[in-house]
Scaffold this motif. Structure first.
Motif, mmCIF file in Angstrom:
data_model
loop_
_atom_site.group_PDB
_atom_site.id
_atom_site.type_symbol
_atom_site.label_atom_id
_atom_site.label_comp_id
_atom_site.label_asym_id
_atom_site.label_seq_id
_atom_site.Cartn_x
_atom_site.Cartn_y
_atom_site.Cartn_z
ATOM 1 N N SER A 157 0.826 -1.208 0.000
ATOM 2 C CA SER A 157 0.000 0.000 0.000
ATOM 3 C C SER A 157 0.862 1.260 0.000
ATOM 4 N N PHE A 158 1.998 1.244 0.692
ATOM 5 C CA PHE A 158 2.890 2.403 0.667
ATOM 6 C C PHE A 158 3.446 2.619 -0.730
ATOM 7 N N LEU A 159 3.831 1.542 -1.405
ATOM 8 C CA LEU A 159 4.367 1.679 -2.767
ATOM 9 C C LEU A 159 3.329 2.278 -3.703
ATOM 10 N N ASN A 160 2.077 1.850 -3.571
ATOM 11 C CA ASN A 160 1.039 2.297 -4.488
ATOM 12 C C ASN A 160 0.519 3.696 -4.178
ATOM 13 N N GLU A 161 0.730 4.171 -2.948
ATOM 14 C CA GLU A 161 0.111 5.438 -2.555
ATOM 15 C C GLU A 161 1.164 6.468 -2.141
ATOM 16 N N LEU A 162 1.445 6.590 -0.861
ATOM 17 C CA LEU A 162 2.356 7.647 -0.408
ATOM 18 C C LEU A 162 3.751 7.494 -0.991
ATOM 19 N N GLY A 163 4.226 6.267 -1.109
ATOM 20 C CA GLY A 163 5.556 6.056 -1.681
ATOM 21 C C GLY A 163 5.642 6.572 -3.105
ATOM 22 N N SER A 164 4.598 6.303 -3.889
ATOM 23 C CA SER A 164 4.565 6.807 -5.262
ATOM 24 C C SER A 164 4.476 8.332 -5.285
ATOM 25 N N ASP A 165 3.706 8.901 -4.347
ATOM 26 C CA ASP A 165 3.629 10.369 -4.248
ATOM 27 C C ASP A 165 5.004 10.957 -3.927
ATOM 28 N N PHE A 166 5.713 10.350 -2.963
ATOM 29 C CA PHE A 166 7.054 10.815 -2.614
ATOM 30 C C PHE A 166 7.974 10.741 -3.825
ATOM 31 N N LEU A 167 7.903 9.628 -4.547
ATOM 32 C CA LEU A 167 8.778 9.412 -5.698
ATOM 33 C C LEU A 167 8.504 10.441 -6.788
ATOM 34 N N ALA A 168 7.228 10.640 -7.103
ATOM 35 C CA ALA A 168 6.872 11.607 -8.145
ATOM 36 C C ALA A 168 7.260 13.022 -7.746
ATOM 37 N N THR A 169 7.064 13.367 -6.466
ATOM 38 C CA THR A 169 7.411 14.704 -5.984
ATOM 39 C C THR A 169 8.914 14.935 -6.034
ATOM 40 N N LEU A 170 9.677 13.938 -5.594
ATOM 41 C CA LEU A 170 11.137 14.061 -5.628
ATOM 42 C C LEU A 170 11.637 14.202 -7.059
ATOM 43 N N ALA A 171 11.030 13.442 -7.971
ATOM 44 C CA ALA A 171 11.415 13.544 -9.379
ATOM 45 C C ALA A 171 11.101 14.935 -9.931
ATOM 46 N N ALA A 172 9.944 15.472 -9.567
ATOM 47 C CA ALA A 172 9.560 16.801 -10.051
ATOM 48 C C ALA A 172 10.495 17.878 -9.524
ATOM 49 N N ILE A 173 10.943 17.736 -8.277
ATOM 50 C CA ILE A 173 11.837 18.730 -7.692
ATOM 51 C C ILE A 173 13.169 18.780 -8.423
ATOM 52 N N VAL A 174 13.640 17.628 -8.903
ATOM 53 C CA VAL A 174 14.919 17.591 -9.636
ATOM 54 C C VAL A 174 14.724 17.768 -11.132
ATOM 55 N N GLY A 175 13.504 18.090 -11.558
ATOM 56 C CA GLY A 175 13.263 18.420 -12.951
ATOM 57 C C GLY A 175 12.789 17.292 -13.822
ATOM 58 N N LEU A 176 12.393 16.174 -13.243
ATOM 59 C CA LEU A 176 11.884 15.039 -14.009
ATOM 60 C C LEU A 176 10.377 14.934 -13.845
ATOM 61 N N THR A 177 9.742 14.309 -14.814
ATOM 62 C CA THR A 177 8.299 14.093 -14.755
ATOM 63 C C THR A 177 8.011 12.612 -14.919
ATOM 64 N N LEU A 178 7.312 12.042 -13.945
ATOM 65 C CA LEU A 178 6.928 10.631 -14.007
ATOM 66 C C LEU A 178 5.435 10.548 -14.304
ATOM 67 N N SER A 179 5.095 9.982 -15.433
ATOM 68 C CA SER A 179 3.693 9.800 -15.785
ATOM 69 C C SER A 179 3.098 8.675 -14.938
ATOM 70 N N PRO A 180 1.770 8.573 -14.870
ATOM 71 C CA PRO A 180 1.156 7.462 -14.117
ATOM 72 C C PRO A 180 1.620 6.101 -14.612
ATOM 73 N N GLU A 181 1.830 5.968 -15.920
ATOM 74 C CA GLU A 181 2.309 4.690 -16.451
ATOM 75 C C GLU A 181 3.735 4.402 -15.997
#
Length: 428
Positions: A157-181
């Motif tokens: 559940s962490f991987l699918n929810e908050l963990g994915s949010d953390f990952l996407a946010t961290l990627a956005a901060i460093v200039g990357l964009t992670l699509s839902p796919e």
């Protein structure tokens, strides 16, 4: 009860380790004042969000009691700063802080925020044990927070929810964009968050690697401040201040060597030390109950955990206009075209109190119960209770029932109180 002997008082600042712990105790008092400041509606008995006592007998307690307790708490914390955290008088003030916090928790379960729980325990330890022993117990409690926090996030559940949010946010901060796919493919990288936390615990556990662990802990909390701060997920000020506290705690507790000499407690201090050790032991062992489904997430240090049970409240579109105007902002009429639309209890908590809502089904069910009673919408609401997720399975069992069954279901499911304070129901 006198717990600090004159010989122990002279020991308190003889080494850099002792001075660091003295600063740490001051930091505890300062951060508690700051955290209460940014969540002050939670502590003054504000009628903008339901207060749910631990036992039903406290539902009729008037609001002035909350404000009196808050005043005593602030005076005790200020007194500790003026008198120093390791004097005889301060030992009694620390015990006062702990006792007042417990009274506040009993009057409102929502106040049992993880930082408030931690500081209530530390206040008792500081008041009962000499600095040498208090430091050791504080270290063990800090280690347990890292360990159980990491374990609580090692699930799907962490991987699918908050963990994915953390990952996407961290990627956005460093200039990357992670699509839902892409997130579906790369979500396993989110395991790095709890694994790094677990590695930090292991490094801090052993004196030889403690300095490396201190650096790892500082890096982790700096990362969390970035991810959870204004540049990232924009969490509450309380979350950010607590992470700043943990960053400084890592330096003050783990950046200095354990003193070589041993200080034996005086006979007058032995009984207080025994009580402190018993409390510390209970705090260290309690999270085991949550692992088997018998404890609440926050006192088990389930921080940023996604596996907990949930409560979802839905309101008929036709009843939205009947709500008091301030509550309209928490009904999401734009999320779907369905007849029943979600009531955002989490958003309501954050905006009304400055604090995240107490996790798990019991308290959120109590908040839903208060909402329905206050707005007289029992016939226009639906409630969905989701069970906690399994560690390796993100599926949940859901129970749905109408708003007029909320009170009955709450009383049937929980022995802790789920009724709101009368002050909330009677406020206009």
């Amino acid at each position: 009860m006198s717990t600090i002997s004159p010989s122990e008082e002279t020991h308190q600042a003889r080494s850099p380790t002792d001075r660091a712990f003295l600063i740490y105790q001051r930091l505890v008092g300062i951060c508690l004042l700051l955290l209460i400041g940014v969540t002050y509606p939670l502590w003054i008995g504000s009628a903008t969000f339901p207060a749910v006592p631990a036992i039903e007998a406290l539902c009729s307690v008037p609001v002035w009691v909350d404000r009196l307790l808050l005043g005593v708490l602030i005076l005790a914390l200020v007194g500790i700063q003026f008198m120093g955290p390791q004097t005889r008088v301060s030992s009694r003030l620390w015990l006062t802080v702990s006792a007042v916090l417990v009274a506040c928790f009993l009057l409102n379960q929502h106040r049992f925020q993880p930082w408030a729980y931690q500081f209530a325990v530390l206040g008792l330890i500081f008041g009962l044990a000499s600095p040498v022993y208090a430091r050791r117990m504080t270290i063990w409690i800090s280690l347990s927070i890292y360990f159980y926090s990491a374990i609580s996030k090692l699930n799907l559940s962490f991987l699918n929810e908050l963990g994915s949010d953390f990952l996407a946010t961290l990627a956005a901060i460093v200039g990357l964009t992670l699509s839902p796919e892409q997130l579906v493919t790369w979500k396993w990288l989110a395991l790095g968050f709890p694994l790094f936390e677990l590695a930090t615990f292991a490094l801090l556990l052993f004196p030889r690697t403690r300095k490396i662990g201190m650096v790892a802990a500082c890096a982790m909390h700096l990362g969390l401040i970035v991810v959870l701060g204004p540049l990232g997920l924009a969490h509450s000020w309380g979350v950010l201040i607590w992470n700043v506290f943990f960053l400084l705690q890592a330096i003050l507790l783990f950046g200095f060597a354990e003193p070589a000499e041993k200080v034996e407690p005086t006979p007058s201090a032995a009984s207080g030390l025994l009580v402190a050790r018993i409390v510390c032991g209970c705090v260290l062992l309690f999270p085991m109950l949550e692992l088997v489904g018998l404890g609440d997430p926050w006192p088990a240090w389930g921080l940023y955990a996604s596996h907990v049970g949930r409560t979802h409240l839905f309101l008929s579109r036709h009843a939205v206009d009947r709500l008091p105007r301030p509550l309209h902002a928490y009904v999401d009429t734009d999320s779907s075209e369905d007849l029943f639309v979600p009531v955002r209890l989490e958003k309501w908590s954050l905006e009304a109190t400055g604090a995240p809502i107490y996790p798990g089904q019991r308290f959120t069910l109590a908040v839903a119960r208060a909402f329905v009673s206050k707005t007289d919408t029992a016939n226009a609401t639906r409630l969905v209770l989701e069970s906690p997720a399994e560690r390796f399975n993100d599926e949940r069992q859901a129970d749905t029932f109408s708003g007029d069954k909320i009170a009955m279901e709450a009383d049937r499911r929980y022995w802790w109180n789920t009724k709101p304070r009368a002050a909330y129901l009677n406020a206009r």
